[in-house]
Design a protein around this motif. Structure first.
Motif, PDB file in Angstrom:
ATOM      1  N   GLU A 128      61.236  46.447 -16.537  1.00 56.04           N
ATOM      2  CA  GLU A 128      60.450  45.489 -16.016  1.00 56.04           C
ATOM      3  C   GLU A 128      61.432  44.174 -15.880  1.00 56.04           C
ATOM      4  O   GLU A 128      62.051  43.926 -16.402  1.00 56.04           O
ATOM      5  CB  GLU A 128      59.559  44.908 -17.025  1.00 56.04           C
ATOM      6  CG  GLU A 128      58.402  45.882 -17.599  1.00 56.04           C
ATOM      7  CD  GLU A 128      57.545  45.425 -18.688  1.00 56.04           C
ATOM      8  OE1 GLU A 128      57.284  44.197 -18.698  1.00 56.04           O
ATOM      9  OE2 GLU A 128      57.320  46.078 -19.728  1.00 56.04           O
ATOM     10  N   ASP A 129      60.988  43.691 -14.796  1.00 54.51           N
ATOM     11  CA  ASP A 129      61.617  42.320 -14.330  1.00 54.51           C
ATOM     12  C   ASP A 129      60.567  41.454 -13.405  1.00 54.51           C
ATOM     13  O   ASP A 129      60.541  41.297 -12.387  1.00 54.51           O
ATOM     14  CB  ASP A 129      62.736  42.874 -13.160  1.00 54.51           C
ATOM     15  CG  ASP A 129      63.651  41.372 -12.778  1.00 54.51           C
ATOM     16  OD1 ASP A 129      63.451  40.538 -13.475  1.00 54.51           O
ATOM     17  OD2 ASP A 129      64.289  41.633 -11.783  1.00 54.51           O
ATOM     18  N   GLY A 130      59.945  40.621 -14.469  1.00 57.39           N
ATOM     19  CA  GLY A 130      58.941  39.784 -14.022  1.00 57.39           C
ATOM     20  C   GLY A 130      57.749  40.666 -13.278  1.00 57.39           C
ATOM     21  O   GLY A 130      56.959  41.319 -13.761  1.00 57.39           O
ATOM     22  N   GLU A 131      57.740  40.298 -12.003  1.00 57.03           N
ATOM     23  CA  GLU A 131      56.695  41.285 -10.890  1.00 57.03           C
ATOM     24  C   GLU A 131      57.068  42.585 -10.796  1.00 57.03           C
ATOM     25  O   GLU A 131      56.287  43.387  -9.884  1.00 57.03           O
ATOM     26  CB  GLU A 131      56.355  40.421  -9.857  1.00 57.03           C
ATOM     27  CG  GLU A 131      55.779  39.178 -10.159  1.00 57.03           C
ATOM     28  CD  GLU A 131      55.562  38.353  -8.775  1.00 57.03           C
ATOM     29  OE1 GLU A 131      56.256  38.745  -7.788  1.00 57.03           O
ATOM     30  OE2 GLU A 131      55.051  37.053  -8.985  1.00 57.03           O
ATOM     31  N   LYS A 132      58.417  42.998 -10.972  1.00 55.54           N
ATOM     32  CA  LYS A 132      58.926  44.255 -10.540  1.00 55.54           C
ATOM     33  C   LYS A 132      59.223  45.287 -11.774  1.00 55.54           C
ATOM     34  O   LYS A 132      59.112  45.082 -12.770  1.00 55.54           O
ATOM     35  CB  LYS A 132      60.228  44.200  -9.671  1.00 55.54           C
ATOM     36  CG  LYS A 132      59.928  43.207  -8.469  1.00 55.54           C
ATOM     37  CD  LYS A 132      61.237  43.213  -7.752  1.00 55.54           C
ATOM     38  CE  LYS A 132      62.314  42.276  -8.476  1.00 55.54           C
ATOM     39  NZ  LYS A 132      63.631  41.977  -7.695  1.00 55.54           N
ATOM     40  N   PRO A 169      48.639  52.854  -5.763  1.00 55.76           N
ATOM     41  CA  PRO A 169      48.747  52.514  -4.269  1.00 55.76           C
ATOM     42  C   PRO A 169      49.096  51.169  -4.039  1.00 55.76           C
ATOM     43  O   PRO A 169      49.274  50.744  -2.788  1.00 55.76           O
ATOM     44  CB  PRO A 169      47.339  52.885  -4.019  1.00 55.76           C
ATOM     45  CG  PRO A 169      46.520  52.858  -4.948  1.00 55.76           C
ATOM     46  CD  PRO A 169      47.253  53.211  -6.200  1.00 55.76           C
ATOM     47  N   ASP A 170      48.705  50.087  -4.674  1.00 55.72           N
ATOM     48  CA  ASP A 170      48.970  48.643  -4.483  1.00 55.72           C
ATOM     49  C   ASP A 170      50.417  48.316  -4.594  1.00 55.72           C
ATOM     50  O   ASP A 170      50.709  47.098  -4.185  1.00 55.72           O
ATOM     51  CB  ASP A 170      48.041  47.798  -5.144  1.00 55.72           C
ATOM     52  CG  ASP A 170      46.447  47.852  -4.965  1.00 55.72           C
ATOM     53  OD1 ASP A 170      46.321  48.495  -3.873  1.00 55.72           O
ATOM     54  OD2 ASP A 170      45.750  47.419  -5.724  1.00 55.72           O
ATOM     55  N   ASP A 250      52.099  44.615  -3.515  1.00 62.13           N
ATOM     56  CA  ASP A 250      51.857  44.193  -2.282  1.00 62.13           C
ATOM     57  C   ASP A 250      51.205  42.990  -2.408  1.00 62.13           C
ATOM     58  O   ASP A 250      50.155  42.827  -3.074  1.00 62.13           O
ATOM     59  CB  ASP A 250      51.331  45.122  -1.477  1.00 62.13           C
ATOM     60  CG  ASP A 250      50.926  44.698  -0.034  1.00 62.13           C
ATOM     61  OD1 ASP A 250      51.231  43.346   0.182  1.00 62.13           O
ATOM     62  OD2 ASP A 250      50.681  45.399   0.897  1.00 62.13           O
ATOM     63  N   LYS A 251      51.851  41.808  -2.097  1.00 65.87           N
ATOM     64  CA  LYS A 251      51.180  40.245  -2.217  1.00 65.87           C
ATOM     65  C   LYS A 251      49.881  40.176  -1.438  1.00 65.87           C
ATOM     66  O   LYS A 251      49.253  39.383  -1.694  1.00 65.87           O
ATOM     67  CB  LYS A 251      52.449  39.334  -1.819  1.00 65.87           C
ATOM     68  CG  LYS A 251      53.442  39.417  -3.038  1.00 65.87           C
ATOM     69  CD  LYS A 251      54.598  38.314  -2.490  1.00 65.87           C
ATOM     70  CE  LYS A 251      55.621  38.285  -3.432  1.00 65.87           C
ATOM     71  NZ  LYS A 251      55.342  38.270  -4.867  1.00 65.87           N
TER      72      LYS A 251
END
Length: 262
Positions: A128-132, A169-170, A250-251
């Motif tokens: 994990e790396d924050g949002e990724k 899928p997001d 996806d933001k």
């Protein structure tokens, strides 16, 4: 009246020495002028050409003759790449929303459990790396050495990844190919840059053919520019040969409502 300096041929030899000196001075000042206007690119080319010319093994004749006059590039050693650190792999530089962090943690645990259940934990690591979320796969599990065709034995890994991508899928998918620092020079792969890039795009094409939308995916080859460890032992080089899948939401798509949402 005649000049005694020129009456004797033996006494006129200094003229040739003087002429040589003036020629050398002229060349020296031309060199100074050219160096004062030299860009980084031309400086690297000049230094590389000098290194090749002085190499005891001779010039690199396998280089393209059209490029050879511009200076070789193989002799100059690149700046040692910066190593990835555990901090960079496990912590985000910017604050992350707690809802996003919780979702990423849940997905990462799900991804890891899928590979563990399939007894692939020795081939696959999840970070994990924050949002990724980074899914790192041993390169030897996916490709033969120096090749870019997906191994038949790698299909279970790809099928597990496919199920993960379909479940979330997001999340966009960035496919990254990495190699060690052992040079490759074949007709198909002139360097590790081509090898890592084609491995990444071959992987992307697999998922594209299995209905993962193209707009969700990117593929990039990094060659040996981002090693995990130093390429100083066979075991370390094997660790640096890898393919990474970086999943990031996806933001433009909203986060699903959860009980933790305000």
């Amino acid at each position: 009246m005649s000049d005694p300096l020129f009456d004797d041929d033996d006494n006129a030899g200094w003229i040739f020495t003087f002429a040589d000196l003036m020629s050398l001075l002229l060349v020296f000042f031309i060199l100074l002028y050219s160096l004062s206007r030299m860009t980084e690119t031309t400086l690297v080319a000049a230094l590389s050409s000098i290194q090749i010319a002085l190499n005891s093994n001779g010039a690199l004749v396998r280089q393209d003759p059209l490029k050879y006059s511009g200076g070789g590039t193989e002799t100059i050693k690149p700046v040692e790449p910066q190593m990835a650190t555990n901090k960079e792999l496990t912590y985000a530089e910017e604050p992350v929303d707690e809802v996003v962090r919780e979702e990423v943690n849940t997905i990462a645990n799900d991804v890891a459990s899928r590979f563990n259940a399939a007894s692939m934990d020795s081939q696959v690591s999840v970070f994990e790396d924050g949002e990724k979320i980074t899914i790192r796969i041993d390169g030897a599990s996916l490709f033969e050495s120096g090749e870019a065709e997906i191994l038949y034995t790698a299909l279970p890994i790809y099928q597990t990844l496919l199920a993960i991508f379909n479940k979330y899928p997001d999340y966009d998918i960035n496919i990254k190919g990495h190699t060690d620092n052992i040079p490759i020079n074949t007709t198909r792969f002139p360097s590790n840059w081509e090898l890592s890039a084609i491995r990444a795009t071959t992987t992307l094409r697999y998922f594209l053919e299995n209905d993962i939308p193209a707009e969700r995916m990117t593929a990039t080859g990094y060659a040996d520019s981002i090693p995990l460890v130093r390429n100083d032992t066979p075991a370390n080089r094997a660790q640096n040969r890898r393919v990474e899948f970086v999943l990031q939401r996806d933001k433009d798509k909203p986060i699903p409502f959860t009980q933790n949402n305000p």
